[in-house]
Design an enzyme around this catalytic site. Structure first.
Site, PDB file in Angstrom:
ATOM      1  N   ASP A   1      91.221 113.952  56.703  1.00 47.55           N
ATOM      2  CA  ASP A   1      89.517 113.967  56.152  1.00 47.55           C
ATOM      3  C   ASP A   1      89.313 112.375  56.254  1.00 47.55           C
ATOM      4  OD1 ASP A   1      91.343 113.066  54.278  1.00 47.55           O
ATOM      5  OD2 ASP A   1      90.728 114.663  52.617  1.00 47.55           O
TER       6      ASP A   1
ATOM      7  N   GLU B   1      90.464 109.988  53.915  1.00 47.43           N
ATOM      8  CA  GLU B   1      90.829 109.350  52.773  1.00 47.43           C
ATOM      9  C   GLU B   1      92.038 108.495  53.120  1.00 47.43           C
ATOM     10  OE1 GLU B   1      91.378 112.187  49.869  1.00 47.43           O
ATOM     11  OE2 GLU B   1      89.468 113.006  49.637  1.00 47.43           O
TER      12      GLU B   1
ATOM     13  N   ARG C   1      78.296  88.691  51.139  1.00 47.05           N
ATOM     14  CA  ARG C   1      76.893  88.219  51.429  1.00 47.05           C
ATOM     15  C   ARG C   1      75.828  89.270  50.757  1.00 47.05           C
ATOM     16  NH1 ARG C   1      77.843  88.203  57.599  1.00 47.05           N
ATOM     17  NH2 ARG C   1      79.046  89.694  57.269  1.00 47.05           N
TER      18      ARG C   1
ATOM     19  N   LYS D   1      67.290  77.544  59.807  1.00 51.16           N
ATOM     20  CA  LYS D   1      67.544  78.602  60.250  1.00 51.16           C
ATOM     21  C   LYS D   1      66.896  79.682  59.346  1.00 51.16           C
ATOM     22  CE  LYS D   1      71.652  81.902  59.373  1.00 51.16           C
ATOM     23  NZ  LYS D   1      72.826  81.991  59.121  1.00 51.16           N
TER      24      LYS D   1
ATOM     25  N   ARG E   1      66.492  84.122  58.866  1.00 51.07           N
ATOM     26  CA  ARG E   1      66.963  85.282  59.303  1.00 51.07           C
ATOM     27  C   ARG E   1      65.864  86.252  58.829  1.00 51.07           C
ATOM     28  NH1 ARG E   1      72.003  87.890  60.458  1.00 51.07           N
ATOM     29  NH2 ARG E   1      73.008  86.022  59.992  1.00 51.07           N
TER      30      ARG E   1
ATOM     31  N   ASP F   1      81.109  77.039  59.233  1.00 52.68           N
ATOM     32  CA  ASP F   1      80.276  77.986  58.448  1.00 52.68           C
ATOM     33  C   ASP F   1      81.314  78.812  57.582  1.00 52.68           C
ATOM     34  OD1 ASP F   1      78.248  79.325  57.520  1.00 52.68           O
ATOM     35  OD2 ASP F   1      77.565  80.175  59.599  1.00 52.68           O
TER      36      ASP F   1
ATOM     37  N   THR G   1      78.831  88.462  63.903  1.00 52.04           N
ATOM     38  CA  THR G   1      78.504  88.576  65.063  1.00 52.04           C
ATOM     39  C   THR G   1      78.386  87.560  66.028  1.00 52.04           C
ATOM     40  OG1 THR G   1      76.113  88.469  64.652  1.00 52.04           O
ATOM     41  CG2 THR G   1      76.988  90.552  64.323  1.00 52.04           C
TER      42      THR G   1
ATOM     43  N   GLY H   1      76.115  85.320  65.908  1.00 55.10           N
ATOM     44  CA  GLY H   1      74.696  84.916  66.380  1.00 55.10           C
ATOM     45  C   GLY H   1      74.549  83.502  65.793  1.00 55.10           C
TER      46      GLY H   1
HETATM   47  C1  R5P Z   1      75.181  83.782  56.271  1.00 48.97           C
HETATM   48  O1  R5P Z   1      74.701  83.169  55.199  1.00 48.97           O
HETATM   49  C2  R5P Z   1      76.461  83.169  56.808  1.00 48.97           C
HETATM   50  O2  R5P Z   1      77.065  81.935  55.921  1.00 48.97           O
HETATM   51  C3  R5P Z   1      76.843  83.209  58.138  1.00 48.97           C
HETATM   52  O3  R5P Z   1      75.948  82.289  58.566  1.00 48.97           O
HETATM   53  C4  R5P Z   1      76.544  84.546  58.572  1.00 48.97           C
HETATM   54  O4  R5P Z   1      77.101  85.688  58.070  1.00 48.97           O
HETATM   55  C5  R5P Z   1      77.242  84.631  60.147  1.00 48.97           C
HETATM   56  O5  R5P Z   1      76.850  85.832  60.596  1.00 48.97           O
HETATM   57  P1  R5P Z   1      76.622  86.053  62.178  1.00 48.97           P
HETATM   58  O6  R5P Z   1      78.081  85.664  62.642  1.00 48.97           O
HETATM   59  O7  R5P Z   1      76.482  87.531  62.225  1.00 48.97           O
HETATM   60  O8  R5P Z   1      75.542  85.261  62.568  1.00 48.97           O
END
Ligand code: R5P
Length: 302
Positions: free
Chosen positions: A36, A38, A103, A201, A203, A227, A232, A234
């Site tokens: 199920d 769990e 996040r 940047k 978002r 970072d 993903t 991006g």
């Molecule tokens: C955002 O504030 C984080 O520090 C990373 O830059 C972000 O989570 C990266 O996410 P992605 O790889 O999807 O761009």
């Protein structure tokens, strides 16, 4: 009194290394998912009195993987904590190398829940004594816990790895303004006057779409883009593309927690990265740097 390291399903490689570094016994877990959906987990021991009156350290990352999502990892973590409490552990220390939901630390749009904080309050309610994590996205959220908290820094080991690959004439690039302070600290591990630059940047909080801009003086430089998380890819891919357009020679894409979801590898490599480097907070093929010694050192020096 004995000390045991309980190694959760998500931190098997790292857990074994930490136990070795600390020279303490480790115990693994038995886990599965019921039909199920769990989760089931038991600490893999037959005699519960082993834990009674002893110190226990639990290590369990909460990142997503092919075999389990972060919710499952969080449930397993709660099960481990509650089990050792019930067995009478005298002290329970929890290490969560990658903290899921980190996040979602504040309200970005009306109607949301800052679940990072809720998650920490949930962990707190289980009655732990100490909480360790690594490079958490927003360290302030650790105030949600009533116990001692430590945000372990992975910058030195990541920088050592980049240096071992022969990087020279380095510029550290922060993918956004918010990460500049962290990048400045990171840059010091490469030498006193290593420059730090950043891109702008933005978002879109509704779509998640990223727009990044800027032109930097990176001609013939080895560029280290650092970072806390690659999800993903991006953010990293955008920063790489702009760095290349700014003349960068080699690109080192570095993240403490390289989740590498969806097409992250493809995006980052085709954008022009020469290396993708993560830590074993996430157990995958880009986990080239182990946190084991760094984590163990916090326990040795206490
Ligand atoms: C955002 O504030 C984080 O520090 C990373 O830059 C972000 O989570 C990266 O996410 P992605 O790889 O999807 O761009």
């Amino acid at each position: 009194m004995n000390k045991f390291l309980i190694i959760g399903p998500a931190s098997q490689m790292l857990g074994v290394k930490v136990a070795k570094e600390l020279g303490i016994n480790s115990i693994n877990t038995e886990f599965k998912t019921f039909p199920d959906g769990e989760n089931y987990l038991r600490i893999n021991l037959e005699d519960e009195s082993l834990i009674q009156g002893n110190e226990v350290i639990i290590i369990q990352s909460t990142g997503p993987s092919a075999s389990a999502n972060q919710n499952a990892r969080v449930v397993e973590l709660a099960m481990m904590i509650d089990s050792v409490k019930r067995m009478g552990a005298s002290k329970v220390t929890v290490i969560v190398p990658y903290l899921a939901y980190a996040r979602q630390d504040k309200i970005f749009r009306p109607g949301e829940c800052p679940f990072a904080k809720v998650l920490l309050r949930m962990i707190n309610s289980l009655g732990i004594d100490e909480f360790y994590t690594v490079d958490v996205h927003e360290p302030k959220i650790l105030n949600e816990l009533n116990c001692k908290t430590i945000n372990i820094d992975s910058m030195k080991v990541l920088a050592d790895h980049v240096k071992s690959l022969g990087a020279k004439d380095i510029v550290v690039v922060s993918p956004d303004k918010g990460a500049v302070e962290r990048s400045k600290t990171f840059a010091k591990f490469f030498g006193q006057n290593v420059p730090v630059e950043f891109f702008e940047k933005k978002r879109d909080v509704k779509t998640g779409e990223i727009v990044m801009s800027g032109e930097l003086g990176l001609k013939d430089k080895d560029v280290v883009i650092a970072d806390d998380i690659i999800s993903t890819g991006g953010t990293m891919a955008n920063a790489i593309k702009l760095s290349k357009e700014s003349g960068a020679k080699r690109i080192f894409a570095v993240a403490t927690h390289a989740l590498m979801l969806q097409h992250a590898k493809y995006r980052i490599l085709t954008a022009g990265a020469d290396y993708i480097i993560g830590t074993d907070s996430i157990d995958n093929e880009v986990a080239l740097v182990s946190l084991a010694k760094t984590i163990a050192d916090y326990f040795r020096f206490e």
